[in-house]
Design an enzyme around this catalytic site. Sequence first.
Site, mmCIF file in Angstrom:
data_model
loop_
_atom_site.group_PDB
_atom_site.id
_atom_site.type_symbol
_atom_site.label_atom_id
_atom_site.label_comp_id
_atom_site.label_asym_id
_atom_site.label_seq_id
_atom_site.Cartn_x
_atom_site.Cartn_y
_atom_site.Cartn_z
ATOM 1 N N ASP A 67 0.820 -1.216 0.000
ATOM 2 C CA ASP A 67 0.000 0.000 0.000
ATOM 3 C C ASP A 67 0.851 1.262 0.000
ATOM 4 O O ASP A 67 2.067 1.218 0.167
ATOM 5 C CB ASP A 67 -0.962 -0.013 1.197
ATOM 6 C CG ASP A 67 -0.282 -0.430 2.508
ATOM 7 O OD1 ASP A 67 0.956 -0.444 2.553
ATOM 8 O OD2 ASP A 67 -0.992 -0.740 3.468
ATOM 9 N N ASN A 136 -7.220 -2.854 14.602
ATOM 10 C CA ASN A 136 -8.629 -3.139 14.291
ATOM 11 C C ASN A 136 -8.772 -4.335 13.352
ATOM 12 O O ASN A 136 -9.843 -4.578 12.808
ATOM 13 C CB ASN A 136 -9.317 -1.896 13.703
ATOM 14 C CG ASN A 136 -8.704 -1.469 12.362
ATOM 15 O OD1 ASN A 136 -7.818 -2.135 11.832
ATOM 16 N ND2 ASN A 136 -9.189 -0.359 11.833
ATOM 17 N N HIS A 138 -7.116 -4.804 10.476
ATOM 18 C CA HIS A 138 -6.908 -4.560 9.046
ATOM 19 C C HIS A 138 -5.616 -5.212 8.544
ATOM 20 O O HIS A 138 -4.682 -5.448 9.306
ATOM 21 C CB HIS A 138 -6.975 -3.069 8.700
ATOM 22 C CG HIS A 138 -5.797 -2.216 9.077
ATOM 23 N ND1 HIS A 138 -5.950 -0.998 9.702
ATOM 24 C CD2 HIS A 138 -4.470 -2.364 8.900
ATOM 25 C CE1 HIS A 138 -4.757 -0.443 9.876
ATOM 26 N NE2 HIS A 138 -3.841 -1.263 9.414
ATOM 27 N N GLU A 143 -9.556 -1.893 5.587
ATOM 28 C CA GLU A 143 -10.162 -1.610 6.881
ATOM 29 C C GLU A 143 -11.370 -2.518 7.106
ATOM 30 O O GLU A 143 -11.882 -3.134 6.164
ATOM 31 C CB GLU A 143 -10.601 -0.136 6.918
ATOM 32 C CG GLU A 143 -9.453 0.851 6.799
ATOM 33 C CD GLU A 143 -8.653 1.019 8.086
ATOM 34 O OE1 GLU A 143 -8.601 0.076 8.901
ATOM 35 O OE2 GLU A 143 -8.086 2.106 8.269
#
Length: 247
Positions: A67, A136, A138, A143
């Site tokens: 990314d 979280n 991801h 996400e």
Amino acid sequence: MLVIIKDSYDDLSRQTAAMVAERIRKKPDLVLGLATGVTPLGLYKELIRLYNEEGLSFARVTTFNLDEYIGLPRTHPQSYFHFMQENFFRHIDIEPRALHIPDGMAPDIDAQCEWYEQQIARHGGIDVQILGIGANGHIAFNEPGSSLGSRTRIKTLTDQTVEDNSRFFKTAEEVPKTAITMGIGTIMEAREVFLLARGTAKAKAVRAAIEGPITAMVPASIIQMHRKAYVLLDRDAASQLTHVFRG
Ligand code: GLP
């Protein structure tokens, strides 16, 4: 899925580097998927040591990063391009043209995403994909709520990720709110995936990913469906797992 728990972060980094090195020695033109964040730093350090001291060559390796932030030029100290140069690429013998990182400044982001997918395919797919995990759940910048079949595309970061990543910027306002990320479907096509996690801050996400249901709300949980996945943890990251065999 094989879960490997090591006593320390250094052991975890050494183990992962040994696994990557073994694959490069077997296939010198390995296609290696790479991740940013602090977690893989020990792995990169150890791979650099293997290059300097044990003749491990990256001369024929191709890399694809997961990314990149949108809107940061490659020279920006917090761009993932810059991060990879500083922490890994400039220390090894990899060919600059063999490195692939999405261009967050591309005028046409959709075309850039499409191009990235085509490049991965043109190189025959990713052999080994290194992954970290967000608090979280991801992976890359997929996400919670990301489609489990998604491809490389633009994603908006959650407030938690912006907050988590603000430690690298002066203020949370400076953290880009969007990124280009490989999709979950793209990541799942890698022939092997190595998911790394260290520290208690990741323990809950690790448990949800490994022992919870497969759900788009915990993108890393898709790893349960992968044919050849390794989860490499230090003791703290593994501290909330319930199925641990202590031999
Ligand atoms: C970012 C990256 C992820 C990485 C995560 C965790 O959000 N896009 O690829 O896994 O951070 O980073 P860290 O290892 O610093 O906790």
